[in-house]
Design an enzyme around this catalytic site. Sequence first.
Site, PDB file in Angstrom:
ATOM      1  N   CYS A   1      46.468  34.946  75.903  1.00  8.63           N
ATOM      2  CA  CYS A   1      45.841  35.719  74.826  1.00  8.63           C
ATOM      3  C   CYS A   1      44.349  35.386  74.720  1.00  8.63           C
ATOM      4  O   CYS A   1      43.996  34.208  74.659  1.00  8.63           O
ATOM      5  CB  CYS A   1      46.528  35.376  73.496  1.00  8.63           C
TER       6      CYS A   1
ATOM      7  N   HIS B   1      39.088  26.685  89.605  1.00  8.33           N
ATOM      8  CA  HIS B   1      38.764  27.915  88.870  1.00  8.33           C
ATOM      9  C   HIS B   1      40.004  28.651  88.418  1.00  8.33           C
ATOM     10  O   HIS B   1      39.988  29.864  88.238  1.00  8.33           O
ATOM     11  CB  HIS B   1      37.879  28.844  89.726  1.00  8.33           C
TER      12      HIS B   1
ATOM     13  N   ASN C   1      31.231  26.810 108.129  1.00  9.18           N
ATOM     14  CA  ASN C   1      30.720  28.054 107.549  1.00  9.18           C
ATOM     15  C   ASN C   1      29.927  28.780 108.645  1.00  9.18           C
ATOM     16  O   ASN C   1      29.082  28.157 109.271  1.00  9.18           O
ATOM     17  CB  ASN C   1      29.800  27.730 106.355  1.00  9.18           C
TER      18      ASN C   1
ATOM     19  N   CYS D   1      50.459  39.637  69.987  1.00  8.79           N
ATOM     20  CA  CYS D   1      49.726  39.729  68.703  1.00  8.79           C
ATOM     21  C   CYS D   1      48.827  40.964  68.679  1.00  8.79           C
ATOM     22  O   CYS D   1      48.164  41.249  67.679  1.00  8.79           O
ATOM     23  CB  CYS D   1      48.878  38.460  68.504  1.00  8.79           C
TER      24      CYS D   1
ATOM     25  N   GLY E   1      33.793  27.255 103.671  1.00  7.50           N
ATOM     26  CA  GLY E   1      33.719  28.615 103.133  1.00  7.50           C
ATOM     27  C   GLY E   1      33.207  28.752 101.729  1.00  7.50           C
ATOM     28  O   GLY E   1      33.733  29.552 100.953  1.00  7.50           O
TER      29      GLY E   1
ATOM     30  N   ASP F   1      43.589  32.480  94.921  1.00  7.82           N
ATOM     31  CA  ASP F   1      44.544  33.348  95.642  1.00  7.82           C
ATOM     32  C   ASP F   1      45.845  32.645  96.017  1.00  7.82           C
ATOM     33  O   ASP F   1      46.765  33.289  96.521  1.00  7.82           O
ATOM     34  CB  ASP F   1      43.857  33.938  96.897  1.00  7.82           C
TER      35      ASP F   1
HETATM   36  C1  BV8 Z   1      30.553  26.068  83.590  1.00  5.85           C
HETATM   37  C2  BV8 Z   1      36.688  33.172  88.583  1.00  5.85           C
HETATM   38  C3  BV8 Z   1      30.035  24.715  81.795  1.00  5.85           C
HETATM   39  C4  BV8 Z   1      37.965  33.345  89.262  1.00  5.85           C
HETATM   40  C5  BV8 Z   1      34.646  32.125  89.239  1.00  5.85           C
HETATM   41  C6  BV8 Z   1      22.101  28.719  86.359  1.00  5.85           C
HETATM   42  C7  BV8 Z   1      22.003  27.757  87.356  1.00  5.85           C
HETATM   43  C8  BV8 Z   1      23.086  26.989  87.737  1.00  5.85           C
HETATM   44  C9  BV8 Z   1      24.331  27.171  87.123  1.00  5.85           C
HETATM   45  C10 BV8 Z   1      24.432  28.119  86.152  1.00  5.85           C
HETATM   46  C11 BV8 Z   1      23.340  28.906  85.770  1.00  5.85           C
HETATM   47  N1  BV8 Z   1      23.770  29.740  84.805  1.00  5.85           N
HETATM   48  C12 BV8 Z   1      25.077  29.534  84.547  1.00  5.85           C
HETATM   49  C13 BV8 Z   1      25.492  28.531  85.363  1.00  5.85           C
HETATM   50  C14 BV8 Z   1      26.850  27.964  85.414  1.00  5.85           C
HETATM   51  C15 BV8 Z   1      27.776  28.907  86.169  1.00  5.85           C
HETATM   52  C16 BV8 Z   1      27.264  29.144  87.570  1.00  5.85           C
HETATM   53  O1  BV8 Z   1      27.356  28.275  88.418  1.00  5.85           O
HETATM   54  N2  BV8 Z   1      26.685  30.346  87.789  1.00  5.85           N
HETATM   55  C17 BV8 Z   1      26.170  30.652  89.118  1.00  5.85           C
HETATM   56  C18 BV8 Z   1      26.469  32.121  89.447  1.00  5.85           C
HETATM   57  C19 BV8 Z   1      24.670  30.379  89.126  1.00  5.85           C
HETATM   58  N3  BV8 Z   1      29.056  28.227  86.229  1.00  5.85           N
HETATM   59  C20 BV8 Z   1      29.951  28.429  85.248  1.00  5.85           C
HETATM   60  O2  BV8 Z   1      29.808  29.229  84.357  1.00  5.85           O
HETATM   61  C21 BV8 Z   1      31.185  27.563  85.322  1.00  5.85           C
HETATM   62  N4  BV8 Z   1      31.415  26.971  84.055  1.00  5.85           N
HETATM   63  O3  BV8 Z   1      29.580  25.677  84.162  1.00  5.85           O
HETATM   64  O4  BV8 Z   1      30.908  25.643  82.373  1.00  5.85           O
HETATM   65  C22 BV8 Z   1      29.719  25.151  80.455  1.00  5.85           C
HETATM   66  C23 BV8 Z   1      30.480  26.122  79.827  1.00  5.85           C
HETATM   67  C24 BV8 Z   1      30.169  26.483  78.545  1.00  5.85           C
HETATM   68  C25 BV8 Z   1      29.088  25.904  77.921  1.00  5.85           C
HETATM   69  C26 BV8 Z   1      28.319  24.940  78.597  1.00  5.85           C
HETATM   70  C27 BV8 Z   1      28.630  24.567  79.843  1.00  5.85           C
HETATM   71  C28 BV8 Z   1      32.392  28.433  85.656  1.00  5.85           C
HETATM   72  C29 BV8 Z   1      32.327  28.791  87.122  1.00  5.85           C
HETATM   73  C30 BV8 Z   1      33.612  29.511  87.529  1.00  5.85           C
HETATM   74  C31 BV8 Z   1      33.353  30.979  87.531  1.00  5.85           C
HETATM   75  N5  BV8 Z   1      34.532  31.678  88.030  1.00  5.85           N
HETATM   76  N6  BV8 Z   1      35.689  32.817  89.579  1.00  5.85           N
HETATM   77  C32 BV8 Z   1      37.849  34.446  90.238  1.00  5.85           C
HETATM   78  O5  BV8 Z   1      37.668  35.591  89.799  1.00  5.85           O
HETATM   79  O6  BV8 Z   1      37.913  34.137  91.424  1.00  5.85           O
HETATM   80  S1  BV8 Z   1      33.459  31.800  90.378  1.00  5.85           S
HETATM   81  C33 BV8 Z   1      33.739  32.640  91.812  1.00  5.85           C
HETATM   82  O7  BV8 Z   1      32.637  32.259  92.685  1.00  5.85           O
HETATM   83  C34 BV8 Z   1      34.974  32.217  92.578  1.00  5.85           C
HETATM   84  O8  BV8 Z   1      35.750  31.220  91.970  1.00  5.85           O
HETATM   85  C35 BV8 Z   1      34.390  31.671  93.883  1.00  5.85           C
HETATM   86  O9  BV8 Z   1      35.098  30.690  94.443  1.00  5.85           O
HETATM   87  C36 BV8 Z   1      33.110  31.121  93.356  1.00  5.85           C
HETATM   88  C37 BV8 Z   1      32.113  30.633  94.317  1.00  5.85           C
HETATM   89  O10 BV8 Z   1      31.944  31.479  95.401  1.00  5.85           O
HETATM   90  P1  BV8 Z   1      32.335  30.946  96.869  1.00  5.85           P
HETATM   91  O11 BV8 Z   1      33.728  30.458  96.832  1.00  5.85           O
HETATM   92  O12 BV8 Z   1      31.289  30.007  97.342  1.00  5.85           O
HETATM   93  O13 BV8 Z   1      32.325  32.284  97.669  1.00  5.85           O
HETATM   94  P2  BV8 Z   1      31.055  33.131  98.123  1.00  5.85           P
HETATM   95  O14 BV8 Z   1      31.516  34.523  98.370  1.00  5.85           O
HETATM   96  O15 BV8 Z   1      29.912  32.868  97.208  1.00  5.85           O
HETATM   97  O16 BV8 Z   1      30.675  32.470  99.540  1.00  5.85           O
HETATM   98  C38 BV8 Z   1      31.578  32.641 100.618  1.00  5.85           C
HETATM   99  C39 BV8 Z   1      31.095  31.693 101.698  1.00  5.85           C
HETATM  100  O17 BV8 Z   1      32.050  31.734 102.763  1.00  5.85           O
HETATM  101  C40 BV8 Z   1      29.759  32.095 102.294  1.00  5.85           C
HETATM  102  O18 BV8 Z   1      28.940  30.956 102.445  1.00  5.85           O
HETATM  103  C41 BV8 Z   1      30.137  32.662 103.678  1.00  5.85           C
HETATM  104  O19 BV8 Z   1      29.144  32.400 104.645  1.00  5.85           O
HETATM  105  C42 BV8 Z   1      31.358  31.879 103.988  1.00  5.85           C
HETATM  106  N7  BV8 Z   1      32.289  32.527 104.921  1.00  5.85           N
HETATM  107  C43 BV8 Z   1      32.447  33.849 105.161  1.00  5.85           C
HETATM  108  N8  BV8 Z   1      33.413  34.016 106.090  1.00  5.85           N
HETATM  109  C44 BV8 Z   1      33.871  32.771 106.419  1.00  5.85           C
HETATM  110  C45 BV8 Z   1      33.159  31.817 105.672  1.00  5.85           C
HETATM  111  N9  BV8 Z   1      33.380  30.498 105.768  1.00  5.85           N
HETATM  112  C46 BV8 Z   1      34.324  30.100 106.640  1.00  5.85           C
HETATM  113  N10 BV8 Z   1      35.067  30.952 107.397  1.00  5.85           N
HETATM  114  C47 BV8 Z   1      34.860  32.289 107.306  1.00  5.85           C
HETATM  115  N11 BV8 Z   1      35.590  33.129 108.062  1.00  5.85           N
HETATM  116 ZN    ZN Z   2      47.821  36.759  71.023  1.00 10.76          ZN
END
Ligand code: BV8
Ligand code: ZN
Length: 256
Positions: free
Chosen positions: A135, A127, A223, A160, A197, A112
């Site tokens: 593209c 991220h 958190n 493209c 967070g 953001d």
């Molecule tokens: C990769 C895109 C390697 C942008 C995002 C099985 C097990 C383990 C891992 C995996 C699995 N299967 C697949 C995987 C890997 C996968 C993954 O981790 N999956 C998870 C779901 C299990 N990861 C990937 O794919 C990554 N790439 O590993 O590549 C690879 C690749 C190819 C071949 C081989 C290997 C890519 C990960 C990136 C994904 N893109 N976003 C966008 O749209 O934003 S992830 C998305 O979730 C966001 O980026 C976000 O940041 C991220 C994580 O979430 P959080 O930031 O933690 O937010 P969340 O809502 O979950 O939690 C909020 C927290 O805040 C809570 O705890 C809450 O209590 C707290 N809170 C609330 N209010 C407050 C607060 N804290 C403080 N103050 C407050 N007021």
């Molecule tokens: Zn293109």
Amino acid sequence: MESVITESLAYLIAEAADMIEAAGLMVVSTGAGMSKESGVRTFRGEDGFWKEYRAEDLASLEGITRNPALVWEWYGDRLKACQELKPHTGYYALARLQHGKGIFPLITQNVDGLHQKAGMEDVIELHGNLRTASCIDSCGASRVQMTADLFEKLPPRCSCGSILRPDVVLFGEQLPEQALKRAFRLADSCDLMLVIGTSMVVYPASSLPLIALRRGVKVIEINPEETPLSSLDGTLNLRGAAGRVLPEIVKAVYGE
Ligand code: BV8
Ligand code: ZN
């Protein structure tokens, strides 16, 4: 999300302030919760984005190829929100810490841009971001700015003819190599890590504090909810909202 600063939390905040003052190289790592009090919905909380959809339906390559209009509609909403929203006091407290303590690196999973809006430097976007799109077939055409006109006809297309994809890291995609290498190096060399967070669900971002803990380095977690990090040895839990706790830490460190 009005988290009260109880006596016990105030005591822990004072402890955290001492650790921050004493630390040589401090690294901060933030997730979607850091932006909650600016009105950005988190991913997995009670009002989380993923509530209506699964992550794979939106932030993934096959999701965007299967239903590009839906994914672009979602990213359009998020972009509009990010452009309208302002950093909350917690962001400015973090910026105050960064300028007071010497520019420590800030690793974020968020796209953001609120850390930069609050004047922070050395922001490592693990991220990607919502500033540009490219593209989906990597045809070589240059990235395009994510501006409102791009959303007039969904999904937006490259010169493209292929569809565009936002320059965020989708699930299943590798993270930006330089950013990830630097993040791992920082987890491997910091004296203190502040984790704010994040639900510690998404890998490899979630491994960073674990690397620090394994080296015997303390991790301060801000958190309001429990996460897999909370109960680990070496974690200091500040169970509260970023917008409430961070200004209290700045008060304890700088007395202002
Ligand atoms: C990769 C895109 C390697 C942008 C995002 C099985 C097990 C383990 C891992 C995996 C699995 N299967 C697949 C995987 C890997 C996968 C993954 O981790 N999956 C998870 C779901 C299990 N990861 C990937 O794919 C990554 N790439 O590993 O590549 C690879 C690749 C190819 C071949 C081989 C290997 C890519 C990960 C990136 C994904 N893109 N976003 C966008 O749209 O934003 S992830 C998305 O979730 C966001 O980026 C976000 O940041 C991220 C994580 O979430 P959080 O930031 O933690 O937010 P969340 O809502 O979950 O939690 C909020 C927290 O805040 C809570 O705890 C809450 O209590 C707290 N809170 C609330 N209010 C407050 C607060 N804290 C403080 N103050 C407050 N007021
Ligand atoms: Zn293109």
